[in-house]
Design a protein around this motif. Structure first.
Motif, mmCIF file in Angstrom:
data_model
loop_
_atom_site.group_PDB
_atom_site.id
_atom_site.type_symbol
_atom_site.label_atom_id
_atom_site.label_comp_id
_atom_site.label_asym_id
_atom_site.label_seq_id
_atom_site.Cartn_x
_atom_site.Cartn_y
_atom_site.Cartn_z
ATOM 1 N N ARG A 275 0.818 -1.221 0.000
ATOM 2 C CA ARG A 275 0.000 0.000 0.000
ATOM 3 C C ARG A 275 0.846 1.262 0.000
ATOM 4 O O ARG A 275 0.572 2.211 -0.742
ATOM 5 C CB ARG A 275 -0.939 -0.003 1.210
ATOM 6 C CG ARG A 275 -1.757 1.276 1.335
ATOM 7 C CD ARG A 275 -2.750 1.200 2.462
ATOM 8 N NE ARG A 275 -3.452 2.475 2.614
ATOM 9 C CZ ARG A 275 -4.434 2.662 3.484
ATOM 10 N NH1 ARG A 275 -4.827 1.674 4.270
ATOM 11 N NH2 ARG A 275 -5.016 3.841 3.568
ATOM 12 N N GLU A 276 1.860 1.310 0.841
ATOM 13 C CA GLU A 276 2.688 2.504 0.939
ATOM 14 C C GLU A 276 3.712 2.577 -0.184
ATOM 15 O O GLU A 276 3.977 3.649 -0.730
ATOM 16 C CB GLU A 276 3.385 2.543 2.297
ATOM 17 C CG GLU A 276 2.422 2.683 3.469
ATOM 18 C CD GLU A 276 3.155 2.776 4.792
ATOM 19 O OE1 GLU A 276 4.414 2.740 4.778
ATOM 20 O OE2 GLU A 276 2.484 2.890 5.829
ATOM 21 N N GLY A 277 4.265 1.447 -0.559
ATOM 22 C CA GLY A 277 5.307 1.449 -1.570
ATOM 23 C C GLY A 277 4.804 1.809 -2.953
ATOM 24 O O GLY A 277 5.556 2.407 -3.743
ATOM 25 N N GLN A 278 3.553 1.469 -3.262
ATOM 26 C CA GLN A 278 3.060 1.705 -4.622
ATOM 27 C C GLN A 278 2.898 3.190 -4.936
ATOM 28 O O GLN A 278 2.939 3.582 -6.110
ATOM 29 C CB GLN A 278 1.724 0.980 -4.861
ATOM 30 C CG GLN A 278 0.574 1.485 -4.042
ATOM 31 C CD GLN A 278 -0.707 0.698 -4.292
ATOM 32 O OE1 GLN A 278 -1.795 1.240 -4.266
ATOM 33 N NE2 GLN A 278 -0.569 -0.602 -4.556
ATOM 34 N N THR A 279 2.709 4.049 -3.932
ATOM 35 C CA THR A 279 2.533 5.475 -4.202
ATOM 36 C C THR A 279 3.827 6.139 -4.672
ATOM 37 O O THR A 279 3.777 7.186 -5.324
ATOM 38 C CB THR A 279 2.034 6.202 -2.935
ATOM 39 O OG1 THR A 279 2.980 6.026 -1.877
ATOM 40 C CG2 THR A 279 0.683 5.667 -2.503
ATOM 41 N N THR A 280 4.980 5.537 -4.364
ATOM 42 C CA THR A 280 6.265 6.112 -4.790
ATOM 43 C C THR A 280 7.006 5.224 -5.791
ATOM 44 O O THR A 280 8.084 5.592 -6.253
ATOM 45 C CB THR A 280 7.174 6.333 -3.562
ATOM 46 O OG1 THR A 280 7.375 5.077 -2.888
ATOM 47 C CG2 THR A 280 6.544 7.329 -2.597
ATOM 48 N N ALA A 281 6.415 4.069 -6.121
ATOM 49 C CA ALA A 281 7.118 3.109 -6.982
ATOM 50 C C ALA A 281 7.368 3.646 -8.379
ATOM 51 O O ALA A 281 8.334 3.243 -9.035
ATOM 52 C CB ALA A 281 6.320 1.807 -7.054
ATOM 53 N N PHE A 282 6.524 4.554 -8.848
ATOM 54 C CA PHE A 282 6.648 5.027 -10.227
ATOM 55 C C PHE A 282 7.009 6.512 -10.282
ATOM 56 O O PHE A 282 6.691 7.199 -11.255
ATOM 57 C CB PHE A 282 5.333 4.774 -10.977
ATOM 58 C CG PHE A 282 4.935 3.329 -11.002
ATOM 59 C CD1 PHE A 282 5.482 2.458 -11.925
ATOM 60 C CD2 PHE A 282 4.023 2.821 -10.077
ATOM 61 C CE1 PHE A 282 5.127 1.120 -11.942
ATOM 62 C CE2 PHE A 282 3.650 1.487 -10.089
ATOM 63 C CZ PHE A 282 4.212 0.626 -11.021
#
Length: 429
Positions: A275-282
């Motif tokens: 949940r948290e990682g996907q907001t900065t993954a891209f």
């Protein structure tokens, strides 16, 4: 918020990745199963659900339609179902998704709003991907249907579908995930638009049901597609302006070394559950070529122009259903006005019908009716005949008597009354 549906199978992610990487649609592999699922659901509704339910619920109407008119009916059923699904998903994302709320800025106005423009342009969250995927699945299905039946739906609907596919397809970079639910709320007017169309087909034209639905239709179409849509478009392009002003966009994209990155299948599946990682993954995708904002601008201009055109036609068409002073039904003695064509083969996908010239069904008198050949009224033809015969006309109460002389000298008498019938006497020798 994470995507509530399970991640796609690994083989489907691997199958999609080469095309997605080539087109820089980096989040598409995470949602390709939802695009395919949505397209399948809408196809299933059109080919199976709608024909079965419509035949049972409307046995006096649906089975009697031509094949072409049935397709139009089924498309409206799909449109109604899609609008209900996408409106529910979009409203949930706007009201409850915390990641999306963080991109509004504190108070969402002034300098605070401007500070969060990067998140609104490049931020990614799983639930937003679900909304975008169900929208893209529908518009791909819609494009196939409209392109293969242009004679029914028209080129305007093809242009609408192409613009929608371009907008929602390019969003998988990711790009303006924040704005996807906003523009999907255009569909708030679609249920009422389809109900209006079904009222015509079920012989409820001009009824109180259609009148009440018409009020909601006009209000939602005007407020959502015109006011809300144009207002939201202004703020989206306000954010896009920062791309050029801050050097994040150029005609030739210049990406700093090491910033452009692609993920493996295993990494993408891990991102889908983080949940948290996907907001900065891209975040590396914060470099966008200038042609993408241009495509969004042109597509948005096409969609808003079509909405303005359809709104004017909607008002014009709704008025033909009702009596004056609010409507235009039955205005004038020999009035020929625009209203949706009664022919099954000329129905419009707008749900309100394309305007076509038809005779008023509520003609006040037979003298004002058109002749079968369409060359003037019966009253005009009778007066010309009487003048040619050098006869005279007398009115006795409700009876009209016209006398004349034939070319061979024989006298004729024509009697007509309010019963809309005429009788001609035998010739007198």
């Amino acid at each position: 918020m994470l995507d509530p549906l399970p991640p796609p199978p690994a083989f489907l992610v691997s199958l999609t990745k080469p095309l997605a990487d080539r087109l820089n649609l980096h989040t598409l592999p995470l949602h390709i199963h939802e695009v395919l699922l949505a397209a399948f659901i809408y196809t299933f509704i059109c080919t199976i659900v709608s024909p079965v339910l419509s035949a049972r619920l409307c046995p006096q109407t649906y089975p009697r339609l031509s094949r072409r008119a049935r397709l139009n009916w089924d498309v409206h059923v799909v449109s109604f179902a899609q609008a209900c699904i996408i409106n529910g998903l979009s409203l949930y994302a706007i009201w409850f998704d915390e990641e999306r709320k963080s991109w509004r800025g504190v108070g969402a106005k002034g300098q605070e709003w401007n500070d969060a423009w990067e998140g609104r342009l490049w931020g990614y969250y799983g639930f937003g991907g679900l909304c975008q995927s169900f929208a893209l699945g529908y518009f791909l299905w819609d494009l196939c249907v409209c392109a293969s039946h242009v004679s029914i739906f028209g080129w305007g609907m093809v242009a609408h579908a192409v613009s929608a596919v371009a907008v929602f397809g390019l969003g998988y970079r990711p790009f303006i995930y924040f704005s996807a639910p906003i523009f999907l709320l255009y569909e708030l007017s679609s249920p009422f638009l389809n109900i209006h169309w079904f009222c015509d087909k079920l012989h409820l034209t001009g009824s109180i049901y259609q009148a009440i639905n018409g009020v909601f239709l006009v209000l939602t179409f005007f407020s959502c597609r015109l006011v809300w849509g144009i207002y939201s478009s202004t703020w989206v392009f306000h954010d896009m302006f920062h791309l050029v002003r801050t050097g994040h966009s150029d005609f030739v994209l210049r990406v700093p070394s090491g910033q452009l990155k692609t993920y493996s299948t295993e990494e993408l599946l891990r991102i889908a559950r983080d949940r948290e990682g996907q907001t900065t993954a891209f975040n590396y995708e914060q470099y966008t070529p200038l042609w993408i904002p241009i495509v969004y601008f042109v597509s948005n201009l096409v969609l808003n122009s079509l909405n303005l055109f359809w709104f004017s036609k909607m008002i014009q068409t709704i008025r033909t259903r009702f009596e004056p002073p609010w409507g235009t039904k039955g205005v004038g003695p020999d009035k020929v006005h625009y209203q949706p064509v009664a022919s099954e083969d000329e129905d419009s996908d707008l749900g309100i019908g394309e305007p076509g010239k038809v005779k008023d069904r509520d003609m006040p008198d037979a003298d004002e009716a058109k002749t079968p050949a369409g060359k003037g009224s019966i009253k005009d033809a009778r007066e010309r005949a009487e003048h040619a015969l050098n006869g005279s006309t007398e009115t006795l109460g409700d009876t009209r008597v016209a006398k004349g002389v034939n070319e061979d000298g024989g006298a004729t008498v024509e009697v007509s009354g309010t019963a809309r019938k005429s009788a001609r006497s035998r010739r007198k020798g």
